[in-house]
Enzyme design. Structure first.
Site, PDB file in Angstrom:
ATOM      1  N   HIS A 232      -7.210   5.987  -3.794  1.00 61.11           N
ATOM      2  CA  HIS A 232      -6.026   5.183  -3.426  1.00 61.11           C
ATOM      3  C   HIS A 232      -6.261   4.286  -2.216  1.00 61.11           C
ATOM      4  CE1 HIS A 232      -5.226   8.694  -0.924  1.00 61.11           C
ATOM      5  NE2 HIS A 232      -4.721   9.407  -1.900  1.00 61.11           N
ATOM      6  N   HIS A 272       4.085   2.160  -3.358  1.00 57.89           N
ATOM      7  CA  HIS A 272       3.044   2.674  -2.465  1.00 57.89           C
ATOM      8  C   HIS A 272       2.076   1.611  -1.983  1.00 57.89           C
ATOM      9  CE1 HIS A 272       4.648   6.458  -3.882  1.00 57.89           C
ATOM     10  NE2 HIS A 272       4.073   7.014  -2.847  1.00 57.89           N
ATOM     11  N   ASP A 294      -1.402   8.635  -9.555  1.00 62.42           N
ATOM     12  CA  ASP A 294      -1.224   9.611  -8.470  1.00 62.42           C
ATOM     13  C   ASP A 294       0.123  10.321  -8.644  1.00 62.42           C
ATOM     14  OD1 ASP A 294      -2.019  11.080  -6.293  1.00 62.42           O
ATOM     15  OD2 ASP A 294      -1.661   9.526  -4.804  1.00 62.42           O
TER      16      ASP A 294
HETATM   17 ZN   LIG Z   1      -4.309  11.428  -1.823  1.00 60.31          ZN
END
Ligand SMILES: [Zn+2]
Length: 406
Positions: A232, A272, A294
């Site tokens: 990420h 995010h 995620d």
């Molecule tokens: Zn993570």
């Protein structure tokens, strides 16, 4: 004169009236499938005069490779990291549900956990192909426990570990075994980490950098030792600084060994990662971009309040909050939503958006000779989509495993 049946007698399916994603573009072609694999029709015509046993009329749809999610923590009320008693039924449940989002294989992800959890869970869930029972499991993604205290995010600090005894021994003590493990996220600034990176890569496990305060040269050293992914991007790492861009700098580094690509995960849920940050990453390094969900336990649950373990959460639209607050508690976006959002936010082509969720993850996992594309000889894991990239149907090994409205 009988036709040459030396190759196979198995029935042949011909997908017609479709645009298939091949060689980075949508092409008006039919797709031929036999024994779960994509066939070269030229050979078919030559060998068997091209008679298909079954036709699937796709009504003008796009046919793309099935999506591969390399970072998914759970969903539909299940948290893989909390399900050590019965993890395989939890994974099976989620595997079936994500078919409707076009996911045909995935890496169940475990966040930092005590050794007892890894020892119990890793032997229980074997790598296996998908089918009617659900998306295939490519192996676990172990995110932690060898990560930075400063960038631990939601990982429980008491279970974080270091490579104190010299490296791979610490890995084996924590995980017990590396069976059924596809990838490991670690922080490359931990001492002795470089030998661990090398050893894991030699064993065929993808090493990803993340939850880390590494500077660029530490990150480059890890890549030189075999690391090939960034977990990420932007989240849980040092922010970009022009004198030391940290892990983010790998996207434009000139220290990547020739012929290698560094891939990076992006949570394109519109929450995010700011769309401008998504565009920066995509424009700097489009061929490395990998969409990940995620996703947490709450993914797939209806709007409203839910009790998940010790926590009460509230789902509103695409947001999951700690109930009664505006604190986000993880991603609940599905893979098809991320693909659509990524396309819209980045302005990329349909082909690029689809490949970020299929070809790219298959490439860095080293499975692109059979997954993530519609090349001849690849597994017939595919999805039918309309032009708005809504999933209409999902196939695994050439068999329909989900269809909208059924
Ligand atoms: Zn993570």
């Amino acid at each position: 004169m009988p036709t040459n049946k030396s190759v196979s007698d198995a029935p042949i399916t011909q997908f017609i009236n479709c645009r298939i994603l091949r060689d980075h573009r949508l092409q008006r072609e039919d797709l031929w499938v036999r024994e779960g694999m994509i066939l070269d029709p030229e050979k078919l015509f030559f060998d068997e005069q091209g008679y298909a046993d079954k036709h699937v009329d796709c009504g003008g749809s796009i046919i793309a490779p099935g999506f591969i999610d390399v970072q998914i923590n759970g969903g539909y009320g299940i948290d893989f990291s909390q399900a050590s008693e019965d993890i395989s039924s939890g994974i099976t449940f989620v595997a079936k549900k994500i078919l409707e989002h076009g996911v045909t294989s995935f890496c169940p992800t475990l966040v930092t956990s005590p050794p007892s959890v890894y020892h119990k869970v890793l032997p229980q869930v074997k790598v296996h192909n998908g089918g009617r029972h659900g998306a295939g499991v490519l192996g676990f993604h172990l995110e932690g426990p060898f990560i930075s205290v400063e960038k631990k995010g939601a990982h429980p600090e008491r279970y974080l570990r270091t490579f104190n005894s010299g490296g791979i021994e610490d890995v084996m003590v924590a995980y017990g075994s590396l069976d059924n493990v596809a990838m490991v996220t670690l922080a490359p600034e931990l001492s002795n980490s470089q030998s661990v990176v090398k050893e894991l890569c030699q064993r065929g496990i993808t090493v990803s950098l993340g939850h880390s305060v590494a500077n660029l040269s530490q990150a480059e050293e890890a890549v030189q030792h075999g690391a090939s992914f960034i977990t990420h991007l932007f989240n849980a790492m040092l922010p970009f600084h022009h004198r030391d861009p940290g892990i983010v700098g790998l996207l434009t580094s000139d220290q990547i060994p020739a012929g290698r690509t560094v891939y990076y995960g992006m949570i394109a849920d519109g929450i995010h990662t700011n769309p401008a940050a998504l565009r920066i990453a995509h424009r700097a390094h489009p061929s490395g971009l990998v969409l990940v969900t995620d996703a947490i336990t709450a993914m797939g649950l209806p709007p409203g309040r839910h009790t998940l373990g010790q926590q009460v959460i509230e789902i509103q639209g695409f947001h999951a909050y700690v109930a009664g607050t505006k604190t986000l508690c993880g991603s609940i976006a599905t893979m098809d939503t991320c693909v659509r959002h990524f396309k819209e936010a980045s302005g990329c082509s349909v082909e690029e958006a689809l490949e970020a969720a299929s070809l790219h993850p298959a490439q860095f996992l080293g499975i692109s000779q059979r997954k993530g594309n519609l090349d001849y000889g690849s597994d017939a894991d595919l999805i039918q989509l309309d032009d708005a990239l809504t999933v209409k149907a999902t196939y695994i090994s050439g068999e329909e495993v989900w269809r909208k409205g059924l």
